[in-house]
Design an enzyme around this catalytic site. Structure first.
Site, PDB file in Angstrom:
ATOM      1  N   HIS A  18     157.002   0.619  36.017  1.00 22.72           N
ATOM      2  CA  HIS A  18     157.940   2.085  36.564  1.00 22.72           C
ATOM      3  C   HIS A  18     157.740   2.286  38.271  1.00 22.72           C
ATOM      4  CE1 HIS A  18     156.612   3.692  32.248  1.00 22.72           C
ATOM      5  NE2 HIS A  18     157.913   3.413  32.359  1.00 22.72           N
ATOM      6  N   LYS A  42     159.607   8.291  20.256  1.00 22.41           N
ATOM      7  CA  LYS A  42     158.106   7.844  20.609  1.00 22.41           C
ATOM      8  C   LYS A  42     157.240   9.097  20.372  1.00 22.41           C
ATOM      9  CE  LYS A  42     159.739   4.502  24.172  1.00 22.41           C
ATOM     10  NZ  LYS A  42     159.756   4.453  25.710  1.00 22.41           N
ATOM     11  N   ARG A  91     164.109  -4.902  32.380  1.00 24.39           N
ATOM     12  CA  ARG A  91     162.874  -5.837  32.397  1.00 24.39           C
ATOM     13  C   ARG A  91     163.467  -7.122  31.977  1.00 24.39           C
ATOM     14  NH1 ARG A  91     159.069  -2.257  29.014  1.00 24.39           N
ATOM     15  NH2 ARG A  91     161.248  -1.649  28.407  1.00 24.39           N
ATOM     16  N   SER A 129     154.572   0.771  28.724  1.00 24.96           N
ATOM     17  CA  SER A 129     153.791   1.819  28.710  1.00 24.96           C
ATOM     18  C   SER A 129     152.840   1.199  27.405  1.00 24.96           C
ATOM     19  CB  SER A 129     154.046   2.953  28.629  1.00 24.96           C
ATOM     20  OG  SER A 129     154.845   3.563  29.802  1.00 24.96           O
TER      21      SER A 129
HETATM   22  N1  COD Z   1     159.641  -2.697  34.886  1.00 21.19           N
HETATM   23  C1  COD Z   1     160.666  -2.056  35.212  1.00 21.19           C
HETATM   24  N2  COD Z   1     161.340  -0.907  34.611  1.00 21.19           N
HETATM   25  C2  COD Z   1     160.440  -0.389  33.634  1.00 21.19           C
HETATM   26  C3  COD Z   1     159.371  -1.084  33.134  1.00 21.19           C
HETATM   27  C4  COD Z   1     159.065  -2.441  33.846  1.00 21.19           C
HETATM   28  N3  COD Z   1     157.791  -2.860  33.478  1.00 21.19           N
HETATM   29  N4  COD Z   1     158.970  -0.506  32.149  1.00 21.19           N
HETATM   30  C5  COD Z   1     159.732   0.391  31.865  1.00 21.19           C
HETATM   31  N5  COD Z   1     160.860   0.393  32.776  1.00 21.19           N
HETATM   32  C6  COD Z   1     162.044   1.417  32.956  1.00 21.19           C
HETATM   33  C7  COD Z   1     162.774   1.468  31.817  1.00 21.19           C
HETATM   34  O1  COD Z   1     163.785   0.609  31.488  1.00 21.19           O
HETATM   35  C8  COD Z   1     163.331   2.983  31.920  1.00 21.19           C
HETATM   36  O2  COD Z   1     164.548   2.586  32.873  1.00 21.19           O
HETATM   37  C9  COD Z   1     162.326   3.764  32.530  1.00 21.19           C
HETATM   38  O3  COD Z   1     161.405   2.748  33.345  1.00 21.19           O
HETATM   39  C10 COD Z   1     161.636   4.466  32.007  1.00 21.19           C
HETATM   40  O4  COD Z   1     160.906   3.838  30.694  1.00 21.19           O
HETATM   41  P1  COD Z   1     160.220   4.666  29.553  1.00 21.19           P
HETATM   42  O5  COD Z   1     160.032   3.844  28.438  1.00 21.19           O
HETATM   43  O6  COD Z   1     159.214   5.420  30.219  1.00 21.19           O
HETATM   44  O7  COD Z   1     161.290   5.810  29.314  1.00 21.19           O
HETATM   45  P2  COD Z   1     162.272   5.952  27.895  1.00 21.19           P
HETATM   46  O8  COD Z   1     163.105   4.762  27.810  1.00 21.19           O
HETATM   47  O9  COD Z   1     161.411   6.300  26.676  1.00 21.19           O
HETATM   48  O10 COD Z   1     163.262   7.274  28.320  1.00 21.19           O
HETATM   49  C11 COD Z   1     164.248   7.685  27.348  1.00 21.19           C
HETATM   50  C12 COD Z   1     164.452   8.886  27.854  1.00 21.19           C
HETATM   51  C13 COD Z   1     163.326   9.986  27.732  1.00 21.19           C
HETATM   52  C14 COD Z   1     165.183   8.977  28.987  1.00 21.19           C
HETATM   53  C15 COD Z   1     165.573   9.391  26.607  1.00 21.19           C
HETATM   54  O11 COD Z   1     165.234   9.512  25.560  1.00 21.19           O
HETATM   55  C16 COD Z   1     166.438  10.883  27.071  1.00 21.19           C
HETATM   56  O12 COD Z   1     167.284  10.962  27.962  1.00 21.19           O
HETATM   57  N6  COD Z   1     165.926  11.870  26.582  1.00 21.19           N
HETATM   58  C17 COD Z   1     166.435  13.375  26.726  1.00 21.19           C
HETATM   59  C18 COD Z   1     167.149  13.737  25.610  1.00 21.19           C
HETATM   60  C19 COD Z   1     168.719  13.212  25.767  1.00 21.19           C
HETATM   61  O13 COD Z   1     169.257  13.453  26.792  1.00 21.19           O
HETATM   62  N7  COD Z   1     169.334  12.300  25.025  1.00 21.19           N
HETATM   63  C20 COD Z   1     170.641  11.734  25.192  1.00 21.19           C
HETATM   64  C21 COD Z   1     170.496  10.240  25.606  1.00 21.19           C
HETATM   65  S1  COD Z   1     169.621   9.107  24.818  1.00 21.19           S
END
Ligand code: COD
Length: 161
Positions: A18, A42, A91, A129
């Site tokens: 991240h 999640k 990724r 994570s």
């Molecule tokens: N290297 C690079 N990028 C990474 C890595 C890594 N090793 N690990 C994760 N990432 C990136 C992910 O690709 C993502 O872009 C970002 O980091 C955050 O990742 P996560 O896993 O912490 O977050 P997510 O995917 O769970 O987030 C989802 C949201 C919370 C953004 C989504 O559920 C959301 O928008 N929720 C609010 C409600 C909404 O608006 N819903 C409608 C749209 S789905």
């Protein structure tokens, strides 16, 4: 007009993967809002407040990065910040389908918001994570996967459980 990006995620907890995307974003955009949101598919280990605190700690030397949380739709947060860009990390090919689904949904909600993707550094392409939590739970070495503050927080969290 300042270039503003919103970098959303659940960040449970923030990893070096991240952080790689956040740093790359902060080099390109004038301001980056990190938005901690709930991902309803999640179950989280850290509270939203704990996640925000950890990201604030590890980004404290990045003056153009602001960390907040939001209860609601991501597109509404993007509007509140007068932004037009969502920044997400990629990724591997396996991320593509999930990211396409989120991007398409956000487009249905607001077609004027664009999602930009940045490729992570190769060394973090396997990192998530969930994988970090799994290793930490069984007391494996996570020092190469997360910032020190997160390592401490994970150790303390798993000693409570
Ligand atoms: N290297 C690079 N990028 C990474 C890595 C890594 N090793 N690990 C994760 N990432 C990136 C992910 O690709 C993502 O872009 C970002 O980091 C955050 O990742 P996560 O896993 O912490 O977050 P997510 O995917 O769970 O987030 C989802 C949201 C919370 C953004 C989504 O559920 C959301 O928008 N929720 C609010 C409600 C909404 O608006 N819903 C409608 C749209 S789905």
């Amino acid at each position: 007009m300042a270039s503003i990006a919103v970098c959303p995620g659940s960040f449970d907890p923030v990893t070096l993967g991240h952080l790689d995307i956040i740093k790359r974003g902060a080099n390109v955009f004038e301001k980056v809002y990190i938005c901690v949101l709930n991902n309803s598919s999640k179950q989280s280990l850290f509270t939203v407040e704990e996640r925000v605190e950890l990201i604030r700690e590890v980004t404290k030397n990045m003056p153009n990065v602001v960390v907040e949380s939001y209860k609601g739709l991501l597109v509404d947060y993007v509007h509140e910040k007068n932004a037009k860009t969502i920044l997400r990390g990629l990724r591997a090919v396996s991320d593509f389908e999930y990211e396409m689904q989120i991007t398409s949904m956000n487009r249905v909600l607001d077609d004027k918001i664009e999602t930009f993707f940045m490729m992570t550094n190769n060394q973090y392409s396997f990192l998530s994570s969930s994988i970090v939590k799994e290793v930490a739970k069984y007391k494996g070495d996570i020092s190469e996967l997360v910032p020190e503050a997160v390592e401490r927080a994970l150790k303390s969290k798993y000693s409570e459980i």
